[in-house]
Design an enzyme around this catalytic site. Structure first.
Site, mmCIF file in Angstrom:
data_model
loop_
_atom_site.group_PDB
_atom_site.id
_atom_site.type_symbol
_atom_site.label_atom_id
_atom_site.label_comp_id
_atom_site.label_asym_id
_atom_site.label_seq_id
_atom_site.Cartn_x
_atom_site.Cartn_y
_atom_site.Cartn_z
ATOM 1 N N HIS A 136 12.270 2.250 -0.464
ATOM 2 C CA HIS A 136 11.405 3.441 -0.471
ATOM 3 C C HIS A 136 11.416 4.124 0.893
ATOM 4 C CE1 HIS A 136 8.539 2.386 -4.069
ATOM 5 N NE2 HIS A 136 9.813 2.378 -4.390
ATOM 6 N N PHE B 284 0.877 -1.178 0.000
ATOM 7 C CA PHE B 284 0.000 0.000 0.000
ATOM 8 C C PHE B 284 0.903 1.213 0.000
ATOM 9 C CE2 PHE B 284 -1.843 3.703 1.867
ATOM 10 C CZ PHE B 284 -3.192 3.686 1.566
ATOM 11 N N GLU B 285 0.710 2.081 -0.977
ATOM 12 C CA GLU B 285 1.421 3.362 -0.980
ATOM 13 C C GLU B 285 0.528 4.355 -1.684
ATOM 14 O OE1 GLU B 285 5.021 2.839 -3.321
ATOM 15 O OE2 GLU B 285 6.277 2.683 -1.552
ATOM 16 N N ILE B 286 0.405 5.548 -1.108
ATOM 17 C CA ILE B 286 -0.123 6.665 -1.888
ATOM 18 C C ILE B 286 1.012 7.676 -1.877
ATOM 19 C CG2 ILE B 286 -1.902 8.432 -2.139
ATOM 20 C CD1 ILE B 286 -3.788 6.648 -0.538
#
Ligand SMILES: Nc1nc2c(ncn2[C@@H]2O[C@H](COP(=O)(O)OP(=O)(O)O)[C@@H](O)[C@H]2O)c(=O)[nH]1
Ligand SMILES: *[C@@H]1O[C@H](CO)[C@@H](O)[C@H](O)[C@H]1NC(C)=O
Ligand SMILES: [Mg+2]
Length: 398
Positions: A323, A286-288
């Protein structure tokens, strides 16, 4: 008798008008200065004078040209999309993720969806997906040069290490495709032309679930609040998969000292002021996040550096620690965000917001949340960012 109070009232009115103007002036210049700083560092768009050496063998990094991808859409939405790397055989697991995210969020917002694959998508895959998404779908091919072992890798050394990792039961320890996936998600997905056109992306995997109604637009939240990276789950990485990642990172920083942001979040990823990595990372399935952060300096150079060192192949560096380390070191901490209100499940782990206010919005069981469990770095996040712990969190310590 009436003259005195009148003069006072007039004085008060004039004074408050003057003060308001002074205040607005200050906040305005402050805003403008902040924006200029961000533009100079290439993160929020705008032009930068410094051109980095072009890594010619990869998709072009477009950051250092002007960034037309940062305008709002005419309807007020953000220029954003869901991005999914997926295999044809994961179609039905993908349809589950889509159905759940459409139901909780996207049926009201209709953001488009980008699918990427190292094989050509089948017609069956594309037809079924197109019928399931509400905002349109685009399908991209990942060229072999972004999904293969680079020539500078010593393959004997690499295979010996895979055998060792497999013997030690390290998850995906012997997998080549998993390594291509981690390297692609670390260094290439955001350069794919279907992705780089967007300002923000939301990464979605097959077989994930969303437990809470998302009745706001997270992309708009990100943009309005100058957020560049958001997560729902943070965990400790398996140390055996990133044996030299921290040393390599320190070597990179020694060569690029200005890469470190003065308002960084080093404490989140290191308990000894940077000597060692504490394994905390944002769970990147999950990444925004901002596309432009990855295409900007210093991340572009950081990835090239990591890739040259070979740890995606000799070890099994995940895109999550890569990241996370970059976001923690290179970003102002004010650009990071924890979306507590987005209840989320990826096979194995749940994030469920425990506060009472969410019981009418979410279908998850608060006691299932990983947040206050020892595997999670969530408590550490609260401490580092000075966020008060939720009431009754003690009930969920595990
Ligand atoms: N096209 C393609 N996608 C892959 C491959 N391996 C993994 N993925 C995708 O990469 C993401 C992470 O893989 P996943 O198997 O879920 O790994 P895990 O979540 O770490 O267990 C998911 O979106 C997968 O669909 C692959 O070989 N080809
Ligand atoms: C650093 O980040 C904090 C936390 O988000 C923020 O409130 C603060 O304004 C930032 N500091 C500077 C100097 O910008
Ligand atoms: Mg997964």
């Amino acid at each position: 008798m009436i003259g005195l109070p009148n003069r006072l009232v007039r004085f008060a009115i004039v004074a408050s008008i003057v003060l308001t103007f002074i205040f607005l002036g200050f906040t305005q210049t402050d805003k403008i200065r902040q924006t200029l700083d961000l533009q100079k560092s290439g993160i929020l768009g705008g032009n930068s004078e410094k051109k980095p050496e072009a890594p010619h063998e990869y998709y072009e990094i477009k950051t250092h040209k002007s960034q037309p991808n940062t305008d709002y859409l005419p309807d007020g939405r953000v220029n954003a999309a869901f991005v999914t790397l997926v295999r044809n055989e994961d179609l039905h697991d993908m349809l589950l993720s889509i159905e759940r995210l459409e139901n909780r969020f996207n049926k009201r917002y209709h953001y488009p969806w980008v699918f990427l694959n190292d094989k050509e998508f089948t017609e069956e895959f594309k037809t079924a997906i197109r019928a399931a998404v509400s905002g349109g779908a685009e399908f991209g091919f990942v060229e072999p040069k972004y999904w293969s072992i680079p020539s500078h890798i010593d393959q004997d050394k690499m295979h010996a290490s895979w055998r060792d990792m497999e013997k030690n039961n390290i998850i995906y320890g012997g997998s080549e495709s998993y390594r291509h996936m981690c390297r692609f998600e670390s260094g290439f997905f955001y350069r794919h032309p279907l992705v780089s056109q967007y300002e923000y992306y939301w990464r979605v995997e097959p077989s994930v679930d969303f437990y809470c109604d998302i009745d706001f637009d997270p992309f708009v939240y990100m943009k309005e609040n100058e957020k560049l990276y958001a997560f729902t789950i943070s965990l400790h990485e398996y140390a055996e998969t990133v044996t030299t990642l921290w040393d390599v990172t320190k070597a990179f920083v020694a060569e690029h000292p200005t890469a470190i942001h003065p308002n960084n979040t080093l404490e989140f990823i290191s308990d000894d002021n940077g000597q060692s990595y504490n394994m905390c990372h944002f769970w990147s399935n999950f990444e925004i996040a901002s596309v432009n952060f990855w295409t900007s300096e210093p991340y572009a150079s950081y990835f090239e550096y990591l890739d040259r060192m070979g740890g995606f192949f000799y070890e099994r560096w995940g895109d999550a620690p890569v990241h996370s380390i970059a976001a923690a070191l290179f970003m102002d901490r004010k650009h990071l965000h924890f979306f507590n209100e987005i209840g989320y499940y990826h096979p194995g782990i749940t994030h469920c917001p425990i506060e009472d206010e969410f019981r009418s919005k979410c279908s998850c069981r608060p006691s299932d949340t990983i947040d206050f469990n020892g595997y999670s770095c969530n408590k550490h996040w609260y401490e580092v960012m000075n966020i008060p712990f939720p009431q009754n969190y003690e009930l969920y310590l595990k």
